[in-house]
Design a protein around this motif. Structure first.
Motif, PDB file in Angstrom:
ATOM      1  N   ILE A  14      -2.432 -95.529 -44.099  1.00  0.00           N
ATOM      2  CA  ILE A  14      -1.209 -94.749 -44.280  1.00  0.00           C
ATOM      3  C   ILE A  14      -0.018 -95.457 -43.643  1.00  0.00           C
ATOM      4  O   ILE A  14       1.072 -95.521 -44.231  1.00  0.00           O
ATOM      5  CB  ILE A  14      -1.394 -93.329 -43.689  1.00  0.00           C
TER       6      ILE A  14
ATOM      7  N   ALA B 274       0.170 -86.857 -41.923  1.00  0.00           N
ATOM      8  CA  ALA B 274      -0.080 -87.090 -43.345  1.00  0.00           C
ATOM      9  C   ALA B 274      -1.467 -86.599 -43.745  1.00  0.00           C
ATOM     10  O   ALA B 274      -1.650 -85.991 -44.810  1.00  0.00           O
ATOM     11  CB  ALA B 274       0.072 -88.574 -43.676  1.00  0.00           C
TER      12      ALA B 274
ATOM     13  N   LYS C 109      -1.244 -82.819 -43.928  1.00  0.00           N
ATOM     14  CA  LYS C 109      -0.392 -82.344 -45.010  1.00  0.00           C
ATOM     15  C   LYS C 109      -1.068 -82.431 -46.367  1.00  0.00           C
ATOM     16  O   LYS C 109      -0.921 -81.536 -47.210  1.00  0.00           O
ATOM     17  CB  LYS C 109       0.917 -83.153 -45.031  1.00  0.00           C
ATOM     18  N   PHE C 110      -1.834 -83.505 -46.596  1.00  0.00           N
ATOM     19  CA  PHE C 110      -2.429 -83.716 -47.919  1.00  0.00           C
ATOM     20  C   PHE C 110      -3.911 -83.363 -47.974  1.00  0.00           C
ATOM     21  O   PHE C 110      -4.594 -83.681 -48.948  1.00  0.00           O
ATOM     22  CB  PHE C 110      -2.191 -85.164 -48.370  1.00  0.00           C
TER      23      PHE C 110
ATOM     24  N   LYS D 184      -6.969 -89.059 -51.902  1.00  0.00           N
ATOM     25  CA  LYS D 184      -5.940 -88.321 -51.167  1.00  0.00           C
ATOM     26  C   LYS D 184      -5.230 -89.216 -50.154  1.00  0.00           C
ATOM     27  O   LYS D 184      -4.031 -89.048 -49.908  1.00  0.00           O
ATOM     28  CB  LYS D 184      -6.560 -87.105 -50.467  1.00  0.00           C
TER      29      LYS D 184
ATOM     30  N   ALA E 245      -1.403 -89.857 -50.089  1.00  0.00           N
ATOM     31  CA  ALA E 245      -0.676 -89.539 -48.857  1.00  0.00           C
ATOM     32  C   ALA E 245       0.193 -90.696 -48.391  1.00  0.00           C
ATOM     33  O   ALA E 245       1.334 -90.500 -47.959  1.00  0.00           O
ATOM     34  CB  ALA E 245      -1.663 -89.148 -47.757  1.00  0.00           C
ATOM     35  N   LYS E 246      -0.328 -91.919 -48.469  1.00  0.00           N
ATOM     36  CA  LYS E 246       0.430 -93.057 -47.924  1.00  0.00           C
ATOM     37  C   LYS E 246       1.708 -93.302 -48.706  1.00  0.00           C
ATOM     38  O   LYS E 246       2.700 -93.785 -48.143  1.00  0.00           O
ATOM     39  CB  LYS E 246      -0.442 -94.319 -47.884  1.00  0.00           C
TER      40      LYS E 246
ATOM     41  N   THR F 246       4.380 -89.910 -48.370  1.00  0.00           N
ATOM     42  CA  THR F 246       5.108 -89.811 -47.103  1.00  0.00           C
ATOM     43  C   THR F 246       6.400 -90.629 -47.117  1.00  0.00           C
ATOM     44  O   THR F 246       7.239 -90.486 -46.219  1.00  0.00           O
ATOM     45  CB  THR F 246       4.224 -90.286 -45.929  1.00  0.00           C
TER      46      THR F 246
END
Length: 492
Positions: free
Chosen positions: A353, A378, A381-382, A402, A406-407, A410
């Motif tokens: 991430i 992160a 959140k995901f 995911k 996510a990476k 963000t």
């Protein structure tokens, strides 16, 4: 029923304190196709690995053709006639198709490799799958779908008595899938036992005789009839009622974010493509394998060059020389192959991430605490089921996907491109990824989703762009798009 070719009794597997399989029993009979279903992390891959010799059980016994069976290596399993076709491709790109098909089992003549026989026999296996490529061609540069077919040809050449097919159609289109099904039916008629792992419920109904469901490492259900309602099967997989799959979609704004005009590629994989994507819109891209879908979105993400046309972001024309240019302008892409192109699988979740967000975290030396806090937020959140300190390789396919999502999200991008976002992902994880996509559109981001799963592209898209042989066949609004209208355009 006939005597099983393979029997498993009380198979368990532990990794330290973590138990991934618990007391699993399974029989496979000759000429039977058994579906092995479950969410990512249910234990399907571990069980397959035990049968195929890449893992050893902590407890339990197996018999093969009535004799005790405990393979110490995959080679031993193959020598017994048991072959696992992995979901993740395991080809050597610098070797030819024929060399990959027969690697380690070279046909010999007078003490040297008989290349003529090797190429001829490999070509025969490719023909069985309707893959019209020269067996002398290198694997490097082949599409993911064609590489998957080479993996299947490799297994067919072994004359196996038991095949384990792990998501064999995840990268295949309709024609390639049907060619594979023809071979499965032929092998079944010849008495070959088959374990079939897939998240595509319609395939299960078409090709399997019996369904076994794993959940959290345990065998929880068996369905003797593959015509069992999909909802019933899925609810046994996830252990809860399944209310819906696709979320309600937001209404796009009238403001175009991304404008593509007359775009073409140097090698002709796509040409004269024009469309726009509005703020808060999800544009699906559909088409058969080879239609140019992935090549088109790679060009939009700066990964491949263009020879004609323009890419505009909020009215400003972009000149993209590489993915970094696209990322700097707010265009990010979740690629088709998450392991090879989306993640550094041998590194930690948090590191993956952070790699995509170094410029956001600051310049120079970054404190471990700042990186960990950023990654932890992160992950939460995901909905990644894992800790930022875990290796990405330890995650299920759905959670790896995911992490890739996510990476990039963000970074607060303006355009997000997702190529096959749910390939090889179970029903539960798939629904959560659809929720992420819809939520992303609600924030005003322009989203592009490429998918070979027609139900998916119909369920998650406001509009659908259909490509056929590299050409733009049409754009359908949600209210006029269905499986017939999309396929009519895709086959022009």
């Amino acid at each position: 029923m006939t005597v099983p070719v393979l029997s498993l009794r009380g198979i368990s597997k532990r990794y330290g304190p973590l138990q991934v399989l618990k007391n699993v029993s399974l029989d496979v009979h000759p000429g039977e196709v058994v579906a092995l279903l479950g969410e990512n992390g249910a234990g399907k891959s571990t069980l397959s690995g035990i049968i195929a010799g890449s893992r050893t059980p902590s407890e339990g016994t197996m018999t093969w053709l009535g004799q005790p069976y405990a393979p110490a290596t995959p080679r031993e399993a193959i020598d017994n006639g048991i072959v696992l076709i992995h979901q993740e491709l395991q080809l050597l790109p610098q070797l030819s198709i024929a060399e990959n098909v027969f690697i380690g089992r070279w046909p010999m003549k007078n003490g040297v490799v008989d290349r003529a026989q090797m190429v001829r026999r490999a070509q025969e296996q490719l023909a069985r799958l309707n893959l019209h490529l020269p067996a002398t061609r290198k694997v490097e540069g082949l599409s993911t779908a064609n590489q998957q077919l080479v993996e299947i040809a490799k297994a067919l050449a072994l004359d196996a008595r038991l095949l384990i097919l792990d998501e064999p159609t995840a990268a295949l289109g309709g024609a390639e899938t049907e060619a594979l099904f023809e071979q499965v039916r032929k092998l079944r008629s010849e008495g070959v036992g088959i374990i079939y792992i897939s998240h595509r419920m319609e395939e299960i109904r078409q090709i399997t005789d019996r369904i076994v469901v794993l959940r959290d490492g345990e065998r929880v259900q068996e369905f003797a009839d593959s015509a069992t309602p999909v909802r019933t099967i899925v609810e046994s997989m996830v252990g809860r009622s399944l209310d819906r799959m696709f979320p309600p979609l937001p209404v796009p704004k009238n403001r175009p974010v991304l404008q593509i005009s007359g775009l073409g590629s140097p090698n002709g994989s796509f040409r004269d493509v024009s469309f726009d994507v509005k703020a808060g819109e999800i544009l699906g891209i559909a088409g058969l394998i080879g239609a140019g879908r992935t090549e088109l979105v790679r060009a939009i993400a700066g990964a491949d060059p263009v020879s004609a046309g323009s890419i505009k972001l909020e009215g400003r024309e972009l000149k993209l020389r590489c993915p970094a240019d696209a990322i700097a302008n707010g265009i990010v892409m979740v690629p088709e192959d998450r392991k090879d192109q989306g993640l550094v699988v041998g590194h930690r979740i948090g590191e993956n991430i952070v790699y995509a967000n170094l410029d956001k975290l600051g310049r120079g030396w970054l404190s471990p605490r700042a990186k960990r806090t950023f990654a932890d937020e992160a992950v939460a959140k995901f909905g990644v089921k894992g800790r930022s300190g875990q290796l990405a390789s330890d995650l299920s396919g759905g959670n790896q996907q995911k992490v890739v999502i996510a990476k990039w999200l963000t970074r607060d991008p303006k355009v997000v491109v997702l190529d096959e976002p749910t390939r090889g992902i179970d029903v539960g994880a798939r629904a959560s990824i659809y929720d992420i996509i819809a939520d992303l559109a609600r924030t005003g981001v322009a989203v592009i989703v490429v998918s070979s799963d027609l139900e998916e592209v119909l369920g998650i898209s406001n509009r659908i762009l259909v490509l056929a042989q590299g050409k733009q066949a049409g754009i359908l609004n949600r209210d006029e798009a269905n499986d017939v209208s999309v396929m009519e355009l895709a086959t022009i």
